[in-house]
Design a protein around this motif. Sequence first.
Motif, PDB file in Angstrom:
ATOM      1  N   ARG A 140      31.962 -15.315 112.945  1.00  0.00           N
ATOM      2  CA  ARG A 140      32.793 -14.805 114.233  1.00  0.00           C
ATOM      3  C   ARG A 140      32.702 -16.132 115.104  1.00  0.00           C
ATOM      4  O   ARG A 140      33.989 -16.402 115.651  1.00  0.00           O
ATOM      5  CB  ARG A 140      32.072 -13.748 114.690  1.00  0.00           C
TER       6      ARG A 140
ATOM      7  N   PRO B 122      34.920 -13.535 107.204  1.00  0.00           N
ATOM      8  CA  PRO B 122      34.884 -12.713 108.011  1.00  0.00           C
ATOM      9  C   PRO B 122      35.970 -11.540 107.920  1.00  0.00           C
ATOM     10  O   PRO B 122      36.860 -11.950 107.147  1.00  0.00           O
ATOM     11  CB  PRO B 122      35.480 -13.345 109.357  1.00  0.00           C
TER      12      PRO B 122
ATOM     13  N   GLU C  49      39.836  -7.975 116.303  1.00  0.00           N
ATOM     14  CA  GLU C  49      38.695  -8.948 116.409  1.00  0.00           C
ATOM     15  C   GLU C  49      37.826  -9.083 114.972  1.00  0.00           C
ATOM     16  O   GLU C  49      38.007  -8.251 114.161  1.00  0.00           O
ATOM     17  CB  GLU C  49      37.739  -8.432 117.582  1.00  0.00           C
ATOM     18  N   ILE C  50      37.066 -10.410 115.033  1.00  0.00           N
ATOM     19  CA  ILE C  50      36.169 -10.444 113.930  1.00  0.00           C
ATOM     20  C   ILE C  50      34.960  -9.388 114.266  1.00  0.00           C
ATOM     21  O   ILE C  50      34.205  -9.540 115.244  1.00  0.00           O
ATOM     22  CB  ILE C  50      35.726 -11.881 113.709  1.00  0.00           C
TER      23      ILE C  50
END
Length: 646
Positions: A129, A161, A167-168
Amino acid sequence: MSTGTAQRPVIRAIVGSLLAGALALGVAHALLGRAFENLATDTDDRSGIVALNALTAVVQSPQSSDDTLRRTVQGWQTRTSGITASRIVRIAGAELLASTAAHDSVEAEAPRRLERDEKPLFDMAQRLRSAVNLNRDEGAPRKNEIEVESLPKGGRSFSGPFVEDGEISGLVQVQSIDTAVPRRPSWWITLGLILMVVGCAVVPAFVFRRRSRVATWGAVGAGAIGLIAALTLHGSFATKALMEAQAQGDAAIAARARSQADAVSAVIPGDVATEDSLAPGAWDTDVYRRSRGRLTADATILPAPPMPSVFGKSLFLLFAFALVLLATTVLGGFHALGRALRDNRVAYAYILPAIVGMALLVYFPFVYGVVLSFTDSTLYNANQGVAETWIGLRNYADIIFDFNVFSHGDNGWVVNYSNFYWTLFFTIVWTITNVTIGVTVGLALALVLNIKNLWFKPLYRVVLILPWAVPNYITALVWKGMFHRQFGVINQVLEIFGRQPISWFDNPLSSFATALATNGWLSFPFMMVVSMGALQSIPEELYEAAEVDGASWRQRFFAITLPALRPALVPAIILSVIWTFNMFNVIYLVTGGEPSGATEILVTQAYKFAFERYRYGYAAAYSTIIFMILLVYGIFQNRVSRATEA
């Protein structure tokens, strides 16, 4: 001259051609084998990354939920060959969402929280991330977004990821087995080319056998031409073989991508699948998750890019080394070396440990540093070889031809403290002032200690040698503390006399003064000891005769003392200049280059380029330039002073 003696150069030419051909073509054969192994490894890595990206598309599909994810992943793996295990980890809550590993299926079935011994999985997810966010912020690939690791029992692990709500949020991991088998280049072709080189050398040696000189140089020239031809043929063969292997690898990856598209389609309904989740050509990426450009979106093979010229550079270097070997053999270099080793074998046996130690600890790092200076090696491409990062003289050009020392801004002229020429100027000023202080103070104290019947002379000698006896990094830290603005003893003394404390490291001149005082304290004992030894070797009769002739103390000093000190002082000054030029500890620990790098010297600047900015190739070029400056100075000083001559 006997016939046997006359034929020796001819025999050396033939033997040299054999050795040169065996060396050059043998290494070229090994390089080709290594290239095949790298292609096989690359194919396995690409295959694993394709599978990883396909599974990531499954995980990120709209229909995948925490409840169905385990069954979906299991269904995907049963349709995928070569995958031994897969895991899905979410960072929030440290959860293992799905896993097909044998341990997880039997003893600790997912979904569940990660166990203590699974913390490396959580740490890896955090690293991925962070890498993705860093690359996005900088707009350039800096850190790997896919981590590849070799497994203890064979095979590889690929981790990347996955995204939730933009979002990661975790990682996807697959473990695969190696399937690509590297090709082995044929030794018969290499042996045939070696024989061709020897044959080229033998023909003129046989034709001109009655004319030794013509036969010798004819054999050398023909051997060199044969070597060029053999290396050219080997390079052509190697390029063709590598292109075929690359095409086979692309075909295998295209087939892998299409099979993954079928596997993904089987576990994701058609009405849920998106273009991203069914774009098999986009799954062939590098570790930065950038497309390799080998496949179209539907996994059709694109024309292969031309092979890089790295192999051509290698062949050129091999030819150069082989030519040196051939010339050395013909000129009798190896014969002379063998005779010297045989005649002085006892002496060489004694110094062999030192030679090995010097080769491993001095010469190899030095040569590697010089080679590194011709590359664009950084922290982010440190896993690439020298050939892949080779940029020639660009680092040296960037250093030497950057004349941006001063620039004019809104507040007037501004000095670019990171410029090489400013740093060189400051380093020269630093060296001259420090050596001057060290020599002057050391010589003055030696003259005082050389006075006859001086009281407490042994005590003075012990006290004055202490700055040299204490490790210099400890002394540097002590002096740095003494110059501290709030707690330093020097500012406290100034306050006693009603003066304001000084921020010593906020001004270039005062910051330089702190480093000068520290290094002056460290350097005078060495010069004092050298001068004392030289003073004690001057015969007392010379002073007595000069005194009888009415010479003053100044005349005695310049006519007797200084000439007698010269053989000892000049080598010591040369050594002191080199030490001070590279005095890393004092600058790094006392001033740290403050303010804004104004008090950096060349060696600390090179260190910061390497270990703070991670430009290893640029720092190596910086260090090589430092070495060349000191080498030129040492040679010039020795030629002028002749102090080290017998």
